[in-house]
Every structure is written in C-alpha cells, then in structure tokens.
Motif scaffolding. Sequence first.
Motif, PDB file in Angstrom:
ATOM      1  N   PHE A 260       0.825  -1.207   0.000  1.00 35.77           N
ATOM      2  CA  PHE A 260       0.000   0.000   0.000  1.00 35.77           C
ATOM      3  C   PHE A 260       0.864   1.264   0.000  1.00 35.77           C
ATOM      4  O   PHE A 260       0.535   2.263  -0.651  1.00 35.77           O
ATOM      5  CB  PHE A 260      -0.940   0.004   1.209  1.00 35.77           C
ATOM      6  CG  PHE A 260      -2.018  -1.035   1.144  1.00 35.77           C
ATOM      7  CD1 PHE A 260      -2.469  -1.528  -0.080  1.00 35.77           C
ATOM      8  CD2 PHE A 260      -2.602  -1.516   2.302  1.00 35.77           C
ATOM      9  CE1 PHE A 260      -3.463  -2.483  -0.148  1.00 35.77           C
ATOM     10  CE2 PHE A 260      -3.607  -2.478   2.249  1.00 35.77           C
ATOM     11  CZ  PHE A 260      -4.043  -2.957   1.024  1.00 35.77           C
ATOM     12  N   LEU A 261       1.962   1.225   0.729  1.00 35.65           N
ATOM     13  CA  LEU A 261       2.887   2.369   0.753  1.00 35.65           C
ATOM     14  C   LEU A 261       3.485   2.602  -0.632  1.00 35.65           C
ATOM     15  O   LEU A 261       3.601   3.748  -1.096  1.00 35.65           O
ATOM     16  CB  LEU A 261       3.993   2.110   1.775  1.00 35.65           C
ATOM     17  CG  LEU A 261       4.999   3.239   2.008  1.00 35.65           C
ATOM     18  CD1 LEU A 261       4.300   4.473   2.545  1.00 35.65           C
ATOM     19  CD2 LEU A 261       6.101   2.785   2.963  1.00 35.65           C
ATOM     20  N   PHE A 262       3.859   1.512  -1.307  1.00 30.65           N
ATOM     21  CA  PHE A 262       4.399   1.619  -2.666  1.00 30.65           C
ATOM     22  C   PHE A 262       3.350   2.179  -3.621  1.00 30.65           C
ATOM     23  O   PHE A 262       3.647   3.078  -4.427  1.00 30.65           O
ATOM     24  CB  PHE A 262       4.859   0.240  -3.133  1.00 30.65           C
ATOM     25  CG  PHE A 262       5.259   0.184  -4.585  1.00 30.65           C
ATOM     26  CD1 PHE A 262       6.446   0.755  -5.019  1.00 30.65           C
ATOM     27  CD2 PHE A 262       4.438  -0.425  -5.521  1.00 30.65           C
ATOM     28  CE1 PHE A 262       6.817   0.713  -6.362  1.00 30.65           C
ATOM     29  CE2 PHE A 262       4.796  -0.474  -6.860  1.00 30.65           C
ATOM     30  CZ  PHE A 262       5.984   0.095  -7.277  1.00 30.65           C
ATOM     31  N   TYR A 263       2.110   1.681  -3.530  1.00 34.14           N
ATOM     32  CA  TYR A 263       1.045   2.162  -4.418  1.00 34.14           C
ATOM     33  C   TYR A 263       0.783   3.660  -4.214  1.00 34.14           C
ATOM     34  O   TYR A 263       0.557   4.400  -5.180  1.00 34.14           O
ATOM     35  CB  TYR A 263      -0.251   1.384  -4.167  1.00 34.14           C
ATOM     36  CG  TYR A 263      -0.180  -0.087  -4.466  1.00 34.14           C
ATOM     37  CD1 TYR A 263       0.677  -0.599  -5.436  1.00 34.14           C
ATOM     38  CD2 TYR A 263      -0.970  -0.997  -3.762  1.00 34.14           C
ATOM     39  CE1 TYR A 263       0.743  -1.954  -5.699  1.00 34.14           C
ATOM     40  CE2 TYR A 263      -0.909  -2.364  -4.025  1.00 34.14           C
ATOM     41  CZ  TYR A 263      -0.053  -2.830  -4.984  1.00 34.14           C
ATOM     42  OH  TYR A 263      -0.005  -4.172  -5.239  1.00 34.14           O
ATOM     43  N   SER A 264       0.801   4.094  -2.972  1.00 35.80           N
ATOM     44  CA  SER A 264       0.551   5.518  -2.706  1.00 35.80           C
ATOM     45  C   SER A 264       1.647   6.386  -3.317  1.00 35.80           C
ATOM     46  O   SER A 264       1.374   7.465  -3.865  1.00 35.80           O
ATOM     47  CB  SER A 264       0.457   5.776  -1.197  1.00 35.80           C
ATOM     48  OG  SER A 264       1.705   5.572  -0.560  1.00 35.80           O
TER      49      SER A 264
END
Length: 478
Positions: free
Chosen positions: A424-428
């Motif tokens: 999720f951190l990467f996607y953001s």
Amino acid sequence: MEVQLNSRSDEQDYNSFNYILAIVITVNLGVLYFGYQLGVMSLAQNTVFIVFDVNHTEQNFYSSIIDSAIPFGAIFGALLSGKIQDFVSRKNSLILADILGIVSTLLCLFKDINLFAIARFIAGLVTGLNTSLVPKFIQEISPLSLVGVTGIFFTISLNLGIVLANLNGQFFDEFPNPENIYWYYVILFPLLITITRISILQIFFNHETPFYYIINNQNEKCLILLKKIYKPQYVDENYQQVWQLVENANKIQESYLDMFNKKNRWRLFIGCTLQFFQQFSGINAVTMYLSQIYEKEKYSFKAANLLTLLSSTAFFSAALVNTSIVQKYTRRAILIIGSAFTGLFILSLAILSKIDNKNITYLTVICIDCYYIAFNFSLGPIIWLYCSEILPQKGFSIATTVNQVCGTIIVMVLPYFDNLWILFLFYSTMCFLCSIFTYLLVQETKDKSKLEIQKLYQPKEPEQNNNPPYQPILSIKF
C-alpha cells in the motif's frame, strides 16, 4: 485547409444522443466482460478450489496463476488488437473477441484446474482485445462534444462488471460442498455478455467507424454512417475531417515500429507512463483480493463478501458521477488532483494495516471506499480516455500492453505478501508520482478537435520554434 469543429459549441451537431449512447453501451459490453472476469475470483475462489479438488498446499500457487492469467492473457490480446483490426475490421474484431470469450467460458465446464487456468488465460486475451479495441472504436465514432462522456463509459462498464461479479458471489457458502452447482451460474454468466454483444452488433449496429470506411476506400458507406450520426448541415465538414485524419495517419504509417519514431515516441512515452501509473496505483490488487483483505481484518466470511459488494458499488457510483465531472473540468486537473487523493487514501490504508488494531477496522472499509471513489474520478477513466485521444491504434495497443504487464506482476506477487502495508505504501508513492508527472509533462486535450490532438505531441520544426520541443506544463486549467 483544416476543419474546425469548435466554432459552434452552442449548437448540437449530432442527430440523436440515444443512438450514439446505444452504440457506446453495446461496444462496452466487452469491458463489462473484463470487469466481471476481474472481480469474479475474489469471491468464487474458495468454491472453485473445492469443486476442482485443489490441495490446500497448492492454493497459493493456483491463486496466483488463475488471477494473473487475466492480465497476462491481456498482454497478448492488446498486442494482437492492432493486427486483428487490419485483417477483420473494427466491428468484426469485437465479434472475434466475443467468440473467444464463449470458448473460454465453455472450457470452464471441465473440472480440471489446469484447464481452468487456460480458460482464464483466454479470457485475459479477450479482455486485452477489448481494452484496446473498445476505446478506439468509441473515440472514432463519437462527435467531439460527446467524447468526454462516451469515453467515461469504459470505466462505468468495467465497474458494473465488478459489481455483477461481487453480487453473484454473495451466494457462495463459506464451506462449499464439492457437488455445489451454483458455481456453474457464476462461471457461465459471461456467456450472456458475449452472446448479447454479437447479436446487437449484427442486428442493430452492423457497421464500422467513419475512419475505417475512409481507410478502406468505402466513401459511400462513410457518408451513410455520418448521416445517421450528424445533422445534415454538419455531415460534409465531419466527412472532410475524417479525410484529414486518414491522410495524417497515412503519413505516419501506423506500424508498431513507427510508434517509436520521432513523430510518435513522445506521445507513446506519455501514454505508456500513464498506464504504468494506473496499474501501480494498486487497483487490480485491491479489486481481485478485496474479500481476502477484509477477511484479514477479522471480518466474517459473509461480512467480508457484503463489504466487497458495497465497496464495488461505491466504485461504480463514482464512475457514474464522473460523467459530469469530465465535461466540466480539464483532463489534467482531474488527473492531478484525483491521483493525489488516491495516493492519500491508500497511504491511509498502509498506516491502518501497519497498526493492525481490531477496534478501528471500520476505518479500513472507509479508506478502501474513498480510494475507489478517488481512483474512479481520476486514474481509472481519465487515463483510458486520454490515451485513446492521443495515441493511434497501434500506439494504444502498446500502452495497453504496458498496463497489462504491470497488472500481471502485481497480481502474481500479491498472494505471497502477508504485510500488505508495504504494498500500500508503494502504491501511494506511485499515485503521488503520477500527479507530479501529469503536472509537469501532460498536455490538455479537452475541447480540442481530433486533428489538433493528433498534432499535440509532435515535435515542432526548428525553423518554426527555437525553443525545446517539449516544455513542462506549469499550470492547471479548470
């Protein structure tokens, strides 16, 4: 002499919005098929594993293979779409995709997990064809004043397909019986979509696009079709514009290699990069594994299924509302602001996943719904619409292929990730980068004619402009 169509913005130039809408909805049944195949395994997977007698130790492996088969097959479908159109026409390409969809669905009747994976790959091939063929067909047949609205129907149809998949999935049992027959209905449902589109195209809309007719020297058929779409006083100028579009396309010579030449490489870079950002925003990962995400948040089987349906319904509702947004605001403004909000909400998901507090799991549901809504106001519809506007068919095929390659990587990796907060951190981060990229490099297409857009990313001749051919766009126009 170039034809300008913006001088009469106060007057409707087309005959019937309902006629154009009917064509758009019919063609987008292929995207409905895509959405259904994208969402169906989220709730059907456990039942399929029981019915197909898959060992528990192999379930992660087959989960990865079956889900990644859709974007992986779509890679080949997107690449083949340009060549298929050259051989069998615009409309017949759609029908060919539906025939492959029928074959794929019937293969699922054999209770063999490996054959089922092959069927899913063919379904992916069909989705790749549709994601490449449908936006270009609609863009070629839509009047300029309706391009924004008709282009958004791609995302509406995609989301409706996901909603239907999740609605059908509500009736699976938590502990399915190997003799369960309900799964037949869920797996065979795509037959209704494919057969319906073939029938309507053959009976009611048995024609190509104006662009296709001129390319193939079928001028009379082009005029007949234009008379169905436009009021009599606007037929001639639209006919001339189609001629100019064809002449420009002939100069460019649309082979796949030509997409990388000096005239096309910058627009191809923009299109491919936007498609990269769309997939790495995490949308396929969240959509395909939404039920499992909710179950990891300690929701019951039935509650997770219901929340999945409600989230996909919110996803669909946002797409409906976006038809008015895209008419009012520019492509760049929507994409810049929407990408930032999408990144913000999935960053919140990362934080919540890291905290792992049972007392605030309801915030996960809220963040996922907000993420869906923000995505469907920006990255979802606008990137498909924008790429169909700036890229010729083969360039659009390449950009779609980039999208599906990224999607395959994401879906294959996800089953092996226990710590979702890292993803999720990467996607953001990707969402925020998309916002910056759009702000600096993407040019506006709203209210520009097809001829103006065709020239938008072409380098200027040195004698006409001594400045660098590509400069950052440092303003947001609403």
